[in-house]
Design an enzyme around this catalytic site. Structure first.
Site, PDB file in Angstrom:
ATOM      1  N   ASP A  16      48.322   4.705   9.426  1.00  0.00           N
ATOM      2  CA  ASP A  16      47.995   4.115   8.134  1.00  0.00           C
ATOM      3  C   ASP A  16      46.571   3.576   8.111  1.00  0.00           C
ATOM      4  O   ASP A  16      45.806   3.852   7.177  1.00  0.00           O
ATOM      5  CB  ASP A  16      48.991   2.987   7.798  1.00  0.00           C
ATOM      6  CG  ASP A  16      50.421   3.487   7.724  1.00  0.00           C
ATOM      7  OD1 ASP A  16      50.613   4.675   7.415  1.00  0.00           O
ATOM      8  OD2 ASP A  16      51.347   2.698   7.984  1.00  0.00           O
ATOM      9  N   TYR A 192      54.779  11.252  19.419  1.00  0.00           N
ATOM     10  CA  TYR A 192      55.802  10.230  19.586  1.00  0.00           C
ATOM     11  C   TYR A 192      56.658  10.597  20.805  1.00  0.00           C
ATOM     12  O   TYR A 192      56.528  11.689  21.370  1.00  0.00           O
ATOM     13  CB  TYR A 192      56.687  10.175  18.338  1.00  0.00           C
ATOM     14  CG  TYR A 192      55.939   9.935  17.053  1.00  0.00           C
ATOM     15  CD1 TYR A 192      55.286   8.724  16.822  1.00  0.00           C
ATOM     16  CD2 TYR A 192      55.879  10.915  16.067  1.00  0.00           C
ATOM     17  CE1 TYR A 192      54.593   8.503  15.641  1.00  0.00           C
ATOM     18  CE2 TYR A 192      55.189  10.699  14.877  1.00  0.00           C
ATOM     19  CZ  TYR A 192      54.543   9.501  14.675  1.00  0.00           C
ATOM     20  OH  TYR A 192      53.850   9.284  13.513  1.00  0.00           O
ATOM     21  N   MET A 252      40.802   6.295  21.802  1.00  0.00           N
ATOM     22  CA  MET A 252      39.396   6.451  21.440  1.00  0.00           C
ATOM     23  C   MET A 252      39.147   6.245  19.961  1.00  0.00           C
ATOM     24  O   MET A 252      40.056   6.352  19.127  1.00  0.00           O
ATOM     25  CB  MET A 252      38.876   7.816  21.888  1.00  0.00           C
ATOM     26  CG  MET A 252      39.663   9.004  21.412  1.00  0.00           C
ATOM     27  SD  MET A 252      39.201  10.546  22.282  1.00  0.00           S
ATOM     28  CE  MET A 252      39.848  10.255  23.914  1.00  0.00           C
ATOM     29  N   GLY A 271      52.182  12.309  13.158  1.00  0.00           N
ATOM     30  CA  GLY A 271      51.946  11.520  11.956  1.00  0.00           C
ATOM     31  C   GLY A 271      51.130  12.239  10.914  1.00  0.00           C
ATOM     32  O   GLY A 271      51.351  13.411  10.609  1.00  0.00           O
ATOM     33  N   GLU A 272      50.128  11.537  10.358  1.00  0.00           N
ATOM     34  CA  GLU A 272      49.333  12.106   9.272  1.00  0.00           C
ATOM     35  C   GLU A 272      47.860  12.235   9.614  1.00  0.00           C
ATOM     36  O   GLU A 272      47.269  13.313   9.431  1.00  0.00           O
ATOM     37  CB  GLU A 272      49.489  11.246   8.004  1.00  0.00           C
ATOM     38  CG  GLU A 272      48.675  11.767   6.829  1.00  0.00           C
ATOM     39  CD  GLU A 272      48.990  11.056   5.523  1.00  0.00           C
ATOM     40  OE1 GLU A 272      48.064  10.887   4.704  1.00  0.00           O
ATOM     41  OE2 GLU A 272      50.149  10.666   5.308  1.00  0.00           O
ATOM     42  N   SER A 274      45.979  12.225  12.524  1.00  0.00           N
ATOM     43  CA  SER A 274      45.615  13.200  13.556  1.00  0.00           C
ATOM     44  C   SER A 274      46.043  14.608  13.146  1.00  0.00           C
ATOM     45  O   SER A 274      45.412  15.600  13.542  1.00  0.00           O
ATOM     46  CB  SER A 274      46.234  12.829  14.910  1.00  0.00           C
ATOM     47  OG  SER A 274      47.647  12.794  14.842  1.00  0.00           O
TER      48      SER A 274
END
Length: 376
Positions: A16, A192, A252, A271-272, A274
């Site tokens: 997020d 994850y 990083m 996720g979103e 990456s």
């Protein structure tokens, strides 16, 4: 120049804040907007922006005013445009300040990214709220109509130059303590926790071509350590299992993570944020989607696969789909990797084509600025 506020409540570690920080920087740098970013977990922000002071209540970074979103709320004047990222709840007092302006604020809810077709019928629609303001729902996406994808000006050109320079890649990898060997395939892993991981690592271990698996600090490290049968893993650790070499990298900053993706032959992402950056890398990718209740995430996964695979050769599309679905189901990878591994060179060409095609569409920041101009 308009004033913008972006509110970010950190839910899933760094995704997020990763999206909202990129958006804030781009609005300021490329569109000359005055941007204030509210973050409720400054420590998470400091991980992706090491220059940030997690103890600072207010700081200026890259032309963006970054504020700690504290509770209780300390009232401030509302901006021309107020974005609540991913349905986080704005403070009631701020909603009132938005309404009481001489010209009320434009209120936008920046939704999660999706390839589902239904978002086209909902994108940019208003919804009247109890406070008397309309809230507009802005959906990032891969097709029209949608809000597009986050992409800074010149990103694909910088990526092409970097990927064309072996010396630039080697210099960057050396800064992380990485030395790649001749003939070694580079794979990044940011995921994850996943019970499917051991099965894939075993296939990489037993493969003919050696692989270097680069694992930035994150949630998947415990699974990697369990497979290696070591108690813990720390930055700089290197372990070799036959054809597989595993090296742990530090968490990083965003620009460095981009360069890591650009170096690798395959990027496993989650996720979103990456996920989108791996697509701009123009390299094969493996997406670990964020799991939702009642398997709602599977519809999003299927929608993206349908779109991404539509232009691929049939065999590549079949193998890619099989591997992605097994990865996200947590198992069943036996046989799924072998076919896909042989098609990596072909997949790389298709990944570059996909990035080029998506890069021809207006980006998310530009669409937001245009939406505000049209709304005035």
């Amino acid at each position: 120049m308009a004033s913008w506020e972006i509110f970010c409540s950190v839910v899933d570690n760094y995704g997020d804040i990763g999206v909202t920080w990129r958006l804030a920087r781009q609005l300021a740098a490329e569109h000359g907007q005055a941007v204030r970013l509210w973050v409720d977990e400054p420590q998470a922000f400091a991980r992706i922006c090491p220059r940030a002071d997690p103890a600072a209540h207010v700081q200026s970074l890259d032309g963006v005013e970054v504020r700690a979103w504290g509770r209780p709320w300390a009232p401030v004047a509302a901006a021309d445009v107020v974005i609540e990222a991913f349905a986080c709840e704005l403070p009631e007092a701020h909603r009132q300040a938005m309404r009481e302006r001489e010209r009320p604020s434009l209120w936008l809810n920046l939704e999660y990214l999706s390839a589902e077709e239904w978002i086209g019928s909902c994108h940019a629609l208003p919804s009247l709220q109890a406070c008397g303001l309309s809230k507009y729902f802005f959906f990032p996406g891969f097709r029209e109509p949608s809000g597009g994808l986050l992409r800074e000006a010149g990103l694909l050109e910088r990526r092409r130059r970097f990927q064309a320079s072996v010396s630039a890649q080697d210099e960057f990898l050396a800064s992380l303590g990485v030395r790649r060997k001749v003939g070694e395939r580079l794979i990044s892993l940011f995921a994850y926790e996943n019970p499917a991981l051991p099965g894939w690592l075993e296939q990489l271990r037993d493969a003919r071509q050696p692989s270097l698996l680069l694992v930035p600090e994150g949630r998947v490290l415990t699974d990697v350590a369990d497979w290696l049968r070591v108690a813990t893993l720390a930055v700089g650790d290197v372990h070799v299992r036959d054809a597989l070499r595993v090296q742990v990298l530090p968490f990083m900053a965003q620009d460095d993570y981009d360069r890591l993706l650009w170096c690798c032959d395959l990027n496993a992402v989650r996720g979103e944020d990456s996920f989108v950056r791996a697509q701009w890398a123009g390299r094969p990718l493996l997406w670990h989607i964020y799991r939702q209740e009642e398997e709602a995430h599977l519809a999003k996964l299927e929608a993206f696969l349908e779109l991404y695979c539509a232009g691929l050769p049939a065999d590549l599309a079949k193998n890619l789909r099989t591997f992605w679905l097994a990865w996200n189901a947590g198992g069943g990878l036996v046989g799924a990797w072998e076919g896909l591994e042989r098609q990596l060179p072909e997949w790389r060409r298709e990944a570059q084509r996909w990035a080029d095609e998506q890069g021809m569409r207006p980006d998310l920041a530009a669409r937001l600025v245009q939406f505000y101009a049209d709304w005035l």
